[in-house]
Motif scaffolding. Structure first.
Motif, mmCIF file in Angstrom:
data_model
loop_
_atom_site.group_PDB
_atom_site.id
_atom_site.type_symbol
_atom_site.label_atom_id
_atom_site.label_comp_id
_atom_site.label_asym_id
_atom_site.label_seq_id
_atom_site.Cartn_x
_atom_site.Cartn_y
_atom_site.Cartn_z
ATOM 1 N N SER A 199 0.820 -1.211 0.000
ATOM 2 C CA SER A 199 0.000 0.000 0.000
ATOM 3 C C SER A 199 0.858 1.268 0.000
ATOM 4 C CB SER A 199 -0.913 0.010 1.231
ATOM 5 O OG SER A 199 -1.592 1.227 1.345
ATOM 6 N N GLN A 200 0.356 2.318 -0.702
ATOM 7 C CA GLN A 200 1.033 3.618 -0.714
ATOM 8 C C GLN A 200 0.589 4.505 0.433
ATOM 9 O OE1 GLN A 200 0.201 4.874 -4.853
ATOM 10 N NE2 GLN A 200 2.414 4.873 -5.146
ATOM 11 N N THR A 201 -0.427 4.054 1.173
ATOM 12 C CA THR A 201 -0.941 4.874 2.276
ATOM 13 C C THR A 201 -0.792 4.197 3.642
ATOM 14 O OG1 THR A 201 -3.153 3.960 1.890
ATOM 15 C CG2 THR A 201 -2.612 6.038 0.786
ATOM 16 N N LYS A 202 -0.800 2.860 3.675
ATOM 17 C CA LYS A 202 -0.662 2.138 4.935
ATOM 18 C C LYS A 202 0.659 1.376 4.939
ATOM 19 C CE LYS A 202 -5.634 1.425 5.595
ATOM 20 N NZ LYS A 202 -6.703 0.413 5.776
ATOM 21 N N HIS A 203 1.328 1.399 6.071
ATOM 22 C CA HIS A 203 2.602 0.687 6.220
ATOM 23 C C HIS A 203 3.558 1.023 5.073
ATOM 24 C CE1 HIS A 203 0.359 -1.415 9.252
ATOM 25 N NE2 HIS A 203 -0.403 -2.046 8.368
ATOM 26 N N THR A 204 3.742 2.296 4.820
ATOM 27 C CA THR A 204 4.578 2.729 3.692
ATOM 28 C C THR A 204 6.025 2.282 3.836
ATOM 29 O OG1 THR A 204 4.910 4.859 4.802
ATOM 30 C CG2 THR A 204 3.130 4.723 3.186
ATOM 31 N N TRP A 205 6.426 1.930 5.032
ATOM 32 C CA TRP A 205 7.796 1.464 5.241
ATOM 33 C C TRP A 205 8.090 0.186 4.463
ATOM 34 C CZ3 TRP A 205 7.020 -3.256 7.345
ATOM 35 C CH2 TRP A 205 5.881 -3.450 8.146
ATOM 36 N N LYS A 206 7.054 -0.579 4.103
ATOM 37 C CA LYS A 206 7.283 -1.778 3.291
ATOM 38 C C LYS A 206 7.824 -1.396 1.920
ATOM 39 C CE LYS A 206 3.648 -4.594 5.469
ATOM 40 N NZ LYS A 206 2.426 -5.405 5.225
ATOM 41 N N ARG A 207 7.163 -0.411 1.287
ATOM 42 C CA ARG A 207 7.610 0.050 -0.033
ATOM 43 C C ARG A 207 9.003 0.671 0.061
ATOM 44 N NH1 ARG A 207 3.502 0.672 -3.869
ATOM 45 N NH2 ARG A 207 4.670 2.322 -4.920
ATOM 46 N N GLU A 208 9.207 1.451 1.108
ATOM 47 C CA GLU A 208 10.502 2.122 1.271
ATOM 48 C C GLU A 208 11.624 1.103 1.490
ATOM 49 O OE1 GLU A 208 9.638 4.642 4.527
ATOM 50 O OE2 GLU A 208 8.409 6.052 3.359
ATOM 51 N N THR A 209 11.334 0.069 2.304
ATOM 52 C CA THR A 209 12.354 -0.968 2.557
ATOM 53 C C THR A 209 12.672 -1.737 1.278
ATOM 54 O OG1 THR A 209 11.573 -1.235 4.840
ATOM 55 C CG2 THR A 209 12.936 -3.004 3.935
ATOM 56 N N PHE A 210 11.642 -2.073 0.509
ATOM 57 C CA PHE A 210 11.842 -2.795 -0.744
ATOM 58 C C PHE A 210 12.685 -1.970 -1.710
ATOM 59 C CE2 PHE A 210 9.906 -4.415 -4.884
ATOM 60 C CZ PHE A 210 10.668 -5.580 -4.898
ATOM 61 N N ARG A 211 12.358 -0.696 -1.811
ATOM 62 C CA ARG A 211 13.145 0.204 -2.679
ATOM 63 C C ARG A 211 14.599 0.266 -2.212
ATOM 64 N NH1 ARG A 211 12.068 6.193 -1.319
ATOM 65 N NH2 ARG A 211 13.155 5.331 0.503
ATOM 66 N N ASP A 212 14.790 0.435 -0.909
ATOM 67 C CA ASP A 212 16.152 0.566 -0.378
ATOM 68 C C ASP A 212 16.962 -0.715 -0.590
ATOM 69 O OD1 ASP A 212 15.415 3.078 0.394
ATOM 70 O OD2 ASP A 212 15.181 2.597 2.523
ATOM 71 N N LEU A 213 16.316 -1.859 -0.443
ATOM 72 C CA LEU A 213 17.012 -3.133 -0.678
ATOM 73 C C LEU A 213 17.475 -3.239 -2.122
ATOM 74 C CD1 LEU A 213 14.708 -5.581 1.338
ATOM 75 C CD2 LEU A 213 17.145 -5.206 1.766
ATOM 76 N N LEU A 214 16.589 -2.923 -3.060
ATOM 77 C CA LEU A 214 16.927 -3.005 -4.483
ATOM 78 C C LEU A 214 18.071 -2.069 -4.838
ATOM 79 C CD1 LEU A 214 13.298 -3.090 -5.953
ATOM 80 C CD2 LEU A 214 14.934 -4.976 -5.987
ATOM 81 N N LEU A 215 17.987 -0.824 -4.384
ATOM 82 C CA LEU A 215 19.006 0.165 -4.745
ATOM 83 C C LEU A 215 20.346 -0.139 -4.087
ATOM 84 C CD1 LEU A 215 16.921 3.485 -4.660
ATOM 85 C CD2 LEU A 215 17.511 2.047 -6.622
ATOM 86 N N HIS A 216 20.309 -0.639 -2.844
ATOM 87 C CA HIS A 216 21.575 -0.937 -2.173
ATOM 88 C C HIS A 216 22.256 -2.153 -2.808
ATOM 89 C CE1 HIS A 216 24.592 -0.869 0.934
ATOM 90 N NE2 HIS A 216 24.337 -2.135 1.246
ATOM 91 N N LEU A 217 21.462 -3.150 -3.201
ATOM 92 C CA LEU A 217 22.051 -4.314 -3.854
ATOM 93 C C LEU A 217 22.673 -3.938 -5.192
ATOM 94 C CD1 LEU A 217 19.369 -7.032 -3.031
ATOM 95 C CD2 LEU A 217 21.722 -6.964 -2.212
ATOM 96 N N GLU A 218 22.041 -3.009 -5.902
ATOM 97 C CA GLU A 218 22.639 -2.547 -7.159
ATOM 98 C C GLU A 218 23.947 -1.818 -6.876
ATOM 99 O OE1 GLU A 218 21.839 0.248 -11.064
ATOM 100 O OE2 GLU A 218 21.315 0.887 -9.051
ATOM 101 N N ALA A 219 23.936 -0.976 -5.849
ATOM 102 C CA ALA A 219 25.145 -0.229 -5.500
ATOM 103 C C ALA A 219 26.282 -1.161 -5.096
ATOM 104 C CB ALA A 219 24.830 0.743 -4.357
#
Length: 459
Positions: free
Chosen positions: A53-73
């Motif tokens: 969800s973009q409105t509830k538990h937004t930390w899930k989306r943020e964590t997923f994004r951060d995992l993807l970007l950090h693994l690429e880095a």
């Protein structure tokens, strides 16, 4: 060759964002819909974001994004190309608020994607030692199993795990920490349970891999069955499977069925007699036939210096065929009859024929909704051999079937026999023709001799 273009900001050169980073940030921002895996990286990542969800538990989306970007880095490109790994990262993101360390502090060590993922899971969720087998929970869909990993990673006891299906003793809880790394969670529970009751290593393994790992209902009764088996020290796996199937049917017929006063020899005899009658009933009923799935059969012939080997993959389209397969292979494929009738799955059999003798190498289950091979089992539900796996993958590629089963653990087994050189095949064919010609000559000679004897006797 790709050229990197730098732009200047003040006195510093700024490297532009990679195409992958731009993709992740776009999918993170937009309100994407679940599109499913369409064979592209964007569809896999987009589907994962759409489930958050973009409105509830937004930390899930943020964590997923951060995992993807950090693994690429970190240069984990092989990991980011695997659909299973992307889905695992999404599962990890569901517990992003329970991480014990910052994602950005993780550094790639090993080259292999599996080892990188294992390291990342431990970094995010384990301050204390957690059994290695439990890491596989993040590759699956059971959130309770993932939470068990997090609980143990915080230092909590096995006895305090939420939603645990079996009542463990302290000894069982201790053994749960020592489960072999390649076990599934269900097998691990049964293994630790058996060891806690005092089972030998062999008996614990037999119980772990038996049909007992497929269910955790009526645990009060099945606990007595496990205690009964443990007392036997060592039993043949196929006999245990047959007896368990027999016990389950007895329990369904009589809820008061009990293990009190039973001994193994008598139980095995009763089971054998029941299985014979069961087979007769199935044959007499001839309960069902169903339409083929539309997936083609497969045939391959391999000529070696010694012999010709024929491989065939055929579909089983009747109750009787399923039962015969299960009886020959000592597993429970006959229980898939209803799913086959409903068109949900298709069952195939991989067979090898040499010198007129046929051997079943694998029983194969295909999920028809996703066109995926979800199980491939040898006799006694063992992993299939390297030889069988080679044939299976060749067929899967031809039929465009995805592979989603426990693959062969490569050991010292010989590879699929290689064809003999063409010259040798021609030579062998000539020898075979010569042999056929000699056989005919001898046949005519024998017939002539018999006719002459009859004439003499008639005089």
């Amino acid at each position: 060759m790709e050229t990197t273009v730098l732009t200047l900001t003040g006195n510093f050169a700024v490297k532009p964002k990679s195409a992958f980073t731009q993709l992740v940030e776009r999918l993170f921002t937009e309100n994407a819909k679940t599109v499913g895996n369409q064979g592209t990286l964007a569809s896999v990542i987009g589907t994962c974001f759409a489930s958050m969800s973009q409105t509830k538990h937004t930390w899930k989306r943020e964590t997923f994004r951060d995992l993807l970007l950090h693994l690429e880095a970190q240069g984990c490109y092989a990991l980011l190309r695997e659909t299973a790994c992307i889905n695992t990262l999404a599962n990890m993101a569901a517990f992003g608020n329970k991480s014990v360390r910052e994602i950005r502090n993780w550094e790639k060590g090993a080259v292999a994607a599996e080892i990188q993922m294992s390291s990342l899971i431990r970094h995010c969720f384990a301050r204390y030692e957690v059994p290695e087998f439990l890491e596989t929970a993040f590759y699956e869909e059971n959130k309770i199993h993932m939470f068990w990993y997090i609980q143990l990673g915080r230092g909590e006891s096995v006895l305090s795990l939420k939603g645990f299906p079996v009542t463990f003793t302290r000894k069982m809880a201790h053994e749960f920490q020592n489960v072999p790394a390649h076990y599934s969670v269900a097998k691990a529970i049964r293994w630790a349970q058996a060891k806690g009751y005092g089972a030998s290593a062999d008996m614990a393994e037999t119980i772990a891999w038996s049909s007992l790992n497929e269910h955790f209902e009526h645990e009060e009764f099945w606990g007595t069955v496990i205690r009964f088996l443990v007392k036997q020290e060592t039993l043949a796996y196929n006999e245990v499977q047959e007896v368990l199937f027999y016990i389950q049917n007895q329990l369904e017929a009589n809820k008061e069925y009990s293990m009190k006063g039973r001994n193994w020899k008598t139980l095995l005899k009763q089971s054998g007699e029941w299985h014979i009658e069961y087979a007769k009933r199935m044959d007499a009923l001839n309960r069902a036939d169903w339409a083929p799935s539309g997936i083609s059969h497969f045939g391959k012939e391999v000529a070696t210096h010694e012999e010709t080997i024929q491989y065939n993959i055929i579909e089983l389209i009747s109750s009787e065929a399923l039962y015969e397969e299960g009886h020959e292979m000592s597993h429970c494929v006959a229980e898939y009859e209803y799913d086959c009738m409903q068109g949900a799955v298709a069952i195939f059999s991989l067979r090898k024929k040499v010198s007129g003798n046929t051997e079943i190498l694998a029983t194969i289950e295909i999920d028809l909704y996703c066109k995926s091979i979800v199980q491939a089992k040898a006799k006694y539900n063992d992993n299939i051999s390297l030889e069988a796996e080679g044939i299976l993958k060749e067929w899967a590629g031809k039929e465009k079937l995805a592979l989603d089963y426990d693959e062969y653990e490569h050991g010292n087994e010989a590879h699929i026999p290689q064809p003999a050189p063409a010259v040798f095949r021609e030579y062998r064919a000539e020898r075979r023709n010569d042999a056929d010609e000699i056989n005919w000559k001898w046949l005519f000679y024998i017939l002539f001799a018999l006719a002459k004897i009859c004439i003499v006797l008639s005089k």
